[in-house]
Design a protein around this motif. Structure first.
Motif, PDB file in Angstrom:
ATOM      1  N   LEU A 134       0.853  -1.189   0.000  1.00  0.00           N
ATOM      2  CA  LEU A 134       0.000   0.000   0.000  1.00  0.00           C
ATOM      3  C   LEU A 134       0.883   1.230   0.000  1.00  0.00           C
ATOM      4  O   LEU A 134       1.779   1.362   0.840  1.00  0.00           O
ATOM      5  N   MET A 135       0.648   2.121  -0.955  1.00  0.00           N
ATOM      6  CA  MET A 135       1.337   3.409  -1.004  1.00  0.00           C
ATOM      7  C   MET A 135       0.436   4.454  -0.372  1.00  0.00           C
ATOM      8  O   MET A 135      -0.750   4.561  -0.719  1.00  0.00           O
ATOM      9  N   ILE A 136       0.968   5.209   0.588  1.00  0.00           N
ATOM     10  CA  ILE A 136       0.228   6.290   1.230  1.00  0.00           C
ATOM     11  C   ILE A 136       0.994   7.584   0.991  1.00  0.00           C
ATOM     12  O   ILE A 136       2.167   7.687   1.338  1.00  0.00           O
ATOM     13  N   ALA A 137       0.340   8.549   0.375  1.00  0.00           N
ATOM     14  CA  ALA A 137       0.951   9.856   0.104  1.00  0.00           C
ATOM     15  C   ALA A 137       0.275  10.893   0.992  1.00  0.00           C
ATOM     16  O   ALA A 137      -0.939  11.111   0.887  1.00  0.00           O
ATOM     17  N   GLY A 145      -2.601   4.252  -2.938  1.00  0.00           N
ATOM     18  CA  GLY A 145      -2.683   3.353  -4.075  1.00  0.00           C
ATOM     19  C   GLY A 145      -2.359   1.951  -3.605  1.00  0.00           C
ATOM     20  O   GLY A 145      -1.376   1.742  -2.883  1.00  0.00           O
ATOM     21  N   LEU A 146      -3.175   0.984  -3.982  1.00  0.00           N
ATOM     22  CA  LEU A 146      -3.042  -0.387  -3.507  1.00  0.00           C
ATOM     23  C   LEU A 146      -2.643  -1.308  -4.648  1.00  0.00           C
ATOM     24  O   LEU A 146      -3.296  -1.321  -5.699  1.00  0.00           O
ATOM     25  N   VAL A 147      -1.592  -2.075  -4.434  1.00  0.00           N
ATOM     26  CA  VAL A 147      -1.164  -3.086  -5.396  1.00  0.00           C
ATOM     27  C   VAL A 147      -1.272  -4.446  -4.717  1.00  0.00           C
ATOM     28  O   VAL A 147      -0.693  -4.671  -3.648  1.00  0.00           O
ATOM     29  N   LEU A 148      -2.029  -5.341  -5.318  1.00  0.00           N
ATOM     30  CA  LEU A 148      -2.181  -6.708  -4.822  1.00  0.00           C
ATOM     31  C   LEU A 148      -1.972  -7.670  -5.982  1.00  0.00           C
ATOM     32  O   LEU A 148      -2.511  -7.458  -7.072  1.00  0.00           O
ATOM     33  N   ARG A 153      -5.163  -2.033  -7.759  1.00  0.00           N
ATOM     34  CA  ARG A 153      -6.544  -2.380  -7.421  1.00  0.00           C
ATOM     35  C   ARG A 153      -7.324  -1.103  -7.101  1.00  0.00           C
ATOM     36  O   ARG A 153      -6.931  -0.333  -6.218  1.00  0.00           O
ATOM     37  N   VAL A 154      -8.423  -0.914  -7.795  1.00  0.00           N
ATOM     38  CA  VAL A 154      -9.221   0.296  -7.586  1.00  0.00           C
ATOM     39  C   VAL A 154     -10.680  -0.010  -7.269  1.00  0.00           C
ATOM     40  O   VAL A 154     -11.475   0.901  -7.072  1.00  0.00           O
ATOM     41  N   GLY A 155     -11.025  -1.283  -7.210  1.00  0.00           N
ATOM     42  CA  GLY A 155     -12.383  -1.654  -6.849  1.00  0.00           C
ATOM     43  C   GLY A 155     -13.344  -1.681  -8.022  1.00  0.00           C
ATOM     44  O   GLY A 155     -13.021  -1.262  -9.135  1.00  0.00           O
ATOM     45  N   LEU A 255      -6.322  -6.513   4.892  1.00  0.00           N
ATOM     46  CA  LEU A 255      -5.707  -6.969   3.643  1.00  0.00           C
ATOM     47  C   LEU A 255      -4.499  -7.884   3.838  1.00  0.00           C
ATOM     48  O   LEU A 255      -3.960  -8.393   2.865  1.00  0.00           O
ATOM     49  N   ASP A 256      -4.065  -8.073   5.085  1.00  0.00           N
ATOM     50  CA  ASP A 256      -2.917  -8.928   5.382  1.00  0.00           C
ATOM     51  C   ASP A 256      -1.663  -8.474   4.639  1.00  0.00           C
ATOM     52  O   ASP A 256      -0.906  -9.273   4.087  1.00  0.00           O
ATOM     53  N   LEU A 257      -1.454  -7.166   4.610  1.00  0.00           N
ATOM     54  CA  LEU A 257      -0.281  -6.592   3.948  1.00  0.00           C
ATOM     55  C   LEU A 257       0.963  -6.753   4.801  1.00  0.00           C
ATOM     56  O   LEU A 257       0.889  -6.844   6.036  1.00  0.00           O
TER      57      LEU A 257
END
Length: 317
Positions: A134-137, A145-148, A153-155, A255-257
Motif C-alpha cells: 500500500l502506497m500512502i501519500a 494506491g493499492l497493489v495486490l 486495485r481500484v475496486g 488486507l494482510d499486507l
C-alpha cells in the motif's frame, strides 16, 4: 507481442503538469512541465499534452505508437469520466483518456495520481519487485494506491482505496470531504493547519514564527518544532502519527499486507517518529506482529506520478 516502446507520463496538478518520457526499463529519458490553472479545460489540457508529446517525439526519435498515461488528483468513474477534480474544476465530467487518444492518435489512459505513484514505487522504487503493498501519500490531503498480486486495485466502481477517508474516530473531526472522523481530518497539511488554528495563542505564534523563518507548511513547522523540543508542537505531531499508525494497523488487518510505502511532503516528519508510528500500529494489529510489517520511504521522487502514469500507458498498449 507488441514492440516494447517508451511512453509519456503526465502528472497533472493544479498549477502545472510534470512530464516524463520513460523508457521500457523505467528510466526517465526526458522531462519537462506544462502550465495548468483554474482555467484549464479538457480541450486545453489535451492540446497541451498532444503538443508536448509531439515535441518530445521529434526531439528523441520516439516512435509514433508511444502511449500516453496521465495521473490526476481526482476521482475517475469506471466509464472514464472524471467525477471530481479539486484543483481543476473545469475538467469534471470529461473523459480525458478518450480526448487525449483522439488528439494524439496513441493509446491513452488516465488514473488517479497516487495510484500512478504507487505503480512507480513498484517499478524501480521502494517496493520494486513486490506484489503486494500500500502506497500512502501524505500532503495537502491523504492519497493512497493499492497493489495486490502485482496489479493496481481500484475496486468495482474505480473509487476504491481511499485510505484517507477511512474512519478513525466515530463522529470525530470534520474532514474536507464532509464526513466526520476520516484519517485525513487528523493527518495532512489541511489537518495540521486546523490543529494550529485551535492551539493556544502562544503555540500558534511559535508555529507562525517557525513558518516565517524556515518556510514550508503547518505540518512541517509542527514536526520541526516538536523535534526541537517544543512539547506543545510534539503533542500535536503525536496525535497525527498515532492516528496514521492506528489506521495502518487496521488496513493490515483487512488486507494482510506486509509492506507500506510512505510518500508525500509530510512523510519525512512521520518517518522521523517511526517508533511511535509502529507503537500505534501494534495497538490495532490483530494476530500479526508489528515487527512483520515493513515501512518504506517512497523512492521515486517528484516524478513518481508521471513515471507510474507512463508505466500504466505501456501496460494498456
Amino acid at each position: 507481442m507488441s514492440e516494447a516502446l517508451p511512453a509519456f507520463g503526465f502528472d497533472v496538478g493544479g498549477q502545472s503538469a510534470k512530464v516524463a518520457l520513460v523508457s521500457p526499463s523505467g528510466d526517465v529519458v526526458a522531462q519537462t512541465t506544462i502550465a495548468t490553472g483554474d482555467g484549464t479545460t479538457a480541450d486545453s489540457l489535451a492540446d497541451a499534452i498532444s503538443a508536448t508529446r509531439k515535441e518530445l517525439c521529434a526531439a528523441h526519435s520516439v516512435p509514433a505508437g508511444a502511449a500516453v498515461g496521465v495521473g490526476i488528483a481526482g476521482v475517475l468513474g469506471r466509464d472514464g469520466a472524471l467525477r471530481g477534480a479539486p484543483h481543476l474544476p473545469l475538467l469534471v465530467g470529461c473523459r480525458l483518456a478518450e480526448l487525449i487518444g483522439a488528439r494524439t492518435g496513441a493509446a491513452a489512459v488516465v488514473h488517479n495520481d497516487v495510484d500512478c505513484a504507487a505503480v512507480a514505487e513498484g517499478w524501480g522504487g521502494a517496493a520494486d519487485g513486490l506484489d503486494d503493498y500500500l502506497m500512502i501519500a501524505i500532503g495537502t490531503g491523504v492519497g493512497s494506491g493499492l497493489v495486490l498480486g502485482g496489479r493496481l486495485r481500484v475496486g468495482r466502481s474505480n473509487f476504491g482505496c481511499e485510505f484517507g477517508h477511512a474512519m478513525v474516530v466515530h463522529q470525530g473531526r470534520r474532514c474536507g470531504c464532509g464526513n466526520l472522523g476520516c484519517l485525513e481530518a487528523y493527518i495532512c497539511e489541511t489537518a495540521a493547519r486546523a490543529f494550529a488554528d485551535e492551539a493556544p495563542n502562544e503555540v500558534r505564534e511559535r508555529i507562525a514564527a517557525r513558518r516565517e523563518k524556515a518556510g514550508g507548511g503547518f505540518a512541517q513547522a509542527i514536526f520541526e518544532l516538536g523535534a526541537a523540543g517544543d512539547a506543545d508542537a510534539e503533542a500535536i505531531a503525536a496525535i497525527m502519527v498515532d492516528m496514521l499508525g492506528a489506521a495502518i494497523g487496521s488496513v493490515v488487518n483487512v488486507l494482510d499486507l506486509e509492506t507500506i510505502v510512505l510518500g508525500g511532503g509530510i512523510a519525512p516528519g512521520v518517518l522521523a517518529r517511526l517508533a511511535r508510528l509502529r507503537a500505534a500500529m501494534a495497538g490495532t494489529l490483530f494476530v500479526r506482529a508489528e515487527s512483520e510489517i515493513t515501512i518504506l520511504a517512497a523512492a521515486r521522487g517528484s516524478l513518481a506520478g508521471a513515471i507510474g502514469a507512463a508505466r500504466l500507458g505501456m501496460l494498456a498498449r
